[in-house]
Design a protein around this motif. Structure first.
Motif, PDB file in Angstrom:
ATOM      1  N   LYS A  96      49.046  43.984  30.677  1.00 26.40           N
ATOM      2  CA  LYS A  96      48.941  42.633  30.147  1.00 26.40           C
ATOM      3  C   LYS A  96      47.779  41.852  30.753  1.00 26.40           C
ATOM      4  CE  LYS A  96      53.831  42.048  28.960  1.00 26.40           C
ATOM      5  NZ  LYS A  96      55.088  41.319  29.261  1.00 26.40           N
ATOM      6  N   GLY A  97      47.388  42.200  31.965  1.00 22.90           N
ATOM      7  CA  GLY A  97      46.301  41.496  32.655  1.00 22.90           C
ATOM      8  C   GLY A  97      46.790  40.889  33.953  1.00 22.90           C
ATOM      9  N   VAL A  98      46.003  41.037  35.000  1.00 22.25           N
ATOM     10  CA  VAL A  98      46.334  40.472  36.305  1.00 22.25           C
ATOM     11  C   VAL A  98      45.159  39.626  36.785  1.00 22.25           C
ATOM     12  CG1 VAL A  98      47.933  42.297  36.991  1.00 22.25           C
ATOM     13  CG2 VAL A  98      45.482  42.575  37.453  1.00 22.25           C
ATOM     14  N   SER A  99      45.422  38.737  37.705  1.00 24.63           N
ATOM     15  CA  SER A  99      44.382  37.865  38.238  1.00 24.63           C
ATOM     16  C   SER A  99      43.697  38.541  39.413  1.00 24.63           C
ATOM     17  CB  SER A  99      44.992  36.531  38.689  1.00 24.63           C
ATOM     18  OG  SER A  99      43.986  35.677  39.227  1.00 24.63           O
ATOM     19  N   ILE A 100      42.359  38.618  39.353  1.00 24.81           N
ATOM     20  CA  ILE A 100      41.579  39.189  40.441  1.00 24.81           C
ATOM     21  C   ILE A 100      40.484  38.205  40.832  1.00 24.81           C
ATOM     22  CG2 ILE A 100      42.036  41.580  39.732  1.00 24.81           C
ATOM     23  CD1 ILE A 100      39.184  41.668  38.555  1.00 24.81           C
ATOM     24  N   LYS A 149      34.167  44.499  35.859  1.00 24.92           N
ATOM     25  CA  LYS A 149      33.858  43.624  36.982  1.00 24.92           C
ATOM     26  C   LYS A 149      33.725  44.456  38.252  1.00 24.92           C
ATOM     27  CE  LYS A 149      34.212  39.903  34.463  1.00 24.92           C
ATOM     28  NZ  LYS A 149      33.001  39.152  34.060  1.00 24.92           N
ATOM     29  N   TYR A 150      33.090  43.890  39.255  1.00 26.74           N
ATOM     30  CA  TYR A 150      32.841  44.599  40.510  1.00 26.74           C
ATOM     31  C   TYR A 150      34.166  45.036  41.139  1.00 26.74           C
ATOM     32  CZ  TYR A 150      31.065  45.375  45.266  1.00 26.74           C
ATOM     33  OH  TYR A 150      30.751  45.915  46.485  1.00 26.74           O
ATOM     34  N   HIS A 151      34.313  46.346  41.376  1.00 24.35           N
ATOM     35  CA  HIS A 151      35.522  46.916  41.987  1.00 24.35           C
ATOM     36  C   HIS A 151      36.793  46.536  41.213  1.00 24.35           C
ATOM     37  CE1 HIS A 151      33.649  47.593  46.277  1.00 24.35           C
ATOM     38  NE2 HIS A 151      33.206  48.438  45.367  1.00 24.35           N
ATOM     39  N   GLN A 152      36.667  46.434  39.899  1.00 21.55           N
ATOM     40  CA  GLN A 152      37.780  45.902  39.104  1.00 21.55           C
ATOM     41  C   GLN A 152      39.060  46.721  39.239  1.00 21.55           C
ATOM     42  OE1 GLN A 152      36.965  44.425  35.214  1.00 21.55           O
ATOM     43  NE2 GLN A 152      39.013  44.799  34.445  1.00 21.55           N
ATOM     44  N   VAL A 153      38.975  48.034  39.104  1.00 24.28           N
ATOM     45  CA  VAL A 153      40.194  48.843  39.134  1.00 24.28           C
ATOM     46  C   VAL A 153      40.880  48.726  40.497  1.00 24.28           C
ATOM     47  CG1 VAL A 153      41.115  51.189  38.993  1.00 24.28           C
ATOM     48  CG2 VAL A 153      39.366  50.439  37.368  1.00 24.28           C
ATOM     49  N   LYS A 155      40.738  46.230  42.551  1.00 24.81           N
ATOM     50  CA  LYS A 155      41.320  44.891  42.658  1.00 24.81           C
ATOM     51  C   LYS A 155      42.571  44.763  41.789  1.00 24.81           C
ATOM     52  CE  LYS A 155      36.956  42.562  43.793  1.00 24.81           C
ATOM     53  NZ  LYS A 155      35.911  41.621  43.319  1.00 24.81           N
ATOM     54  N   MET A 156      42.587  45.442  40.645  1.00 21.44           N
ATOM     55  CA  MET A 156      43.754  45.396  39.773  1.00 21.44           C
ATOM     56  C   MET A 156      44.965  46.032  40.446  1.00 21.44           C
ATOM     57  SD  MET A 156      41.974  46.250  36.083  1.00 21.44           S
ATOM     58  CE  MET A 156      43.525  46.522  35.224  1.00 21.44           C
ATOM     59  N   THR A 157      44.781  47.208  41.047  1.00 22.53           N
ATOM     60  CA  THR A 157      45.929  47.844  41.705  1.00 22.53           C
ATOM     61  C   THR A 157      46.358  47.046  42.932  1.00 22.53           C
ATOM     62  OG1 THR A 157      44.553  49.354  43.038  1.00 22.53           O
ATOM     63  CG2 THR A 157      45.275  50.123  40.860  1.00 22.53           C
ATOM     64  N   SER A 158      45.402  46.429  43.589  1.00 22.55           N
ATOM     65  CA  SER A 158      45.746  45.569  44.729  1.00 22.55           C
ATOM     66  C   SER A 158      46.579  44.380  44.283  1.00 22.55           C
ATOM     67  CB  SER A 158      44.466  45.098  45.428  1.00 22.55           C
ATOM     68  OG  SER A 158      44.759  44.258  46.519  1.00 22.55           O
TER      69      SER A 158
END
Length: 212
Positions: A96-100, A149-153, A155-158
């Motif tokens: 659904k989307g997460v905030s990074i 985005k920079y390091h997106q994946v 940051k998403m798992t984080s």
């Protein structure tokens, strides 16, 4: 020889190698691969030092613009190993989307994407350099997205409280890494290269025209 005179390669970029041929730092470079690339070869896009997998190399400078700067988004798929067991609820958060946090310090909600909880594919060998403790609880995810985005994946798992231990790009559109081994190089025919990347607005003869 391709009609345009340009050459196209895919590689399986190993862990702990930068996506460059030249660097002022003491790092492993693309030129350290066991392959004689032609003059003018460069990477299209990049994978950071600790990421692995599919990387495009070519002598055609137009590919970066056609692939990553066009109005048509292109899917990129990553196989990701994270610490601890991911629940279906957490995977749904990613879909659904997460905030990074992105460059400049702004918060960014990621675009909805495809996420699957998967078993580790049989052809993915354990990492030999800085091996991981795969006997500890972990999950493998297959994440497909169109933004970068920079390091997106990572940051998403984080954002769902799962540290990314391993990140392998396995495809860009229909261009697949397959079972190419780490450090392996495969040369591609021009028309097949563009067909698999779903780039339709390319002209072979334009590739040899002087750049403005």
């Amino acid at each position: 020889m391709n009609e345009s005179g340009h050459r196209y390669f895919i590689i399986n970029k190993p862990y702990n190698m930068v996506s460059q041929f030249i660097s002022p730092d003491k790092v492993r470079l693309l030129g350290d691969l066991d392959f004689d690339f032609p003059e003018g070869t460069h990477a299209v896009g990049r994978l950071d030092n600790h990421s692995e997998g599919l990387l495009i190399l070519t002598t055609n400078k137009r590919v970066t613009r056609l692939l990553f700067e066009s109005d048509q988004p292109h899917k990129r798929t990553y196989l990701v190993m994270v610490k601890n067991v991911v629940t279906e609820e957490s995977a749904e958060q990613l879909r659904k989307g997460v905030s990074i946090r992105i460059k400049g310090g702004a918060d960014w909600v990621t675009t909805p994407c495809e996420v699957e909880i998967v078993e580790k594919p049989a052809h993915i060998a354990p990492r030999t350099q800085y091996p991981l403790k795969e006997f500890l609880p972990h999950s493998w995810l297959l994440i497909t997205l169109t933004e970068g985005k920079y390091h997106q994946v990572r940051k998403m798992t984080s954002a769902i409280r799962h540290h990314c231990d391993r990140l392998i790009r396995v495809s860009i559109e229909d261009l697949q890494l397959g079972d190419l081994p780490p450090g392996g190089v495969k040369e591609m025919e021009e028309q097949e290269f563009f067909r698999l990347l779903k780039i339709e607005n390319w002209q072979p003869e334009a590739s040899i025209l002087p750049q403005e």
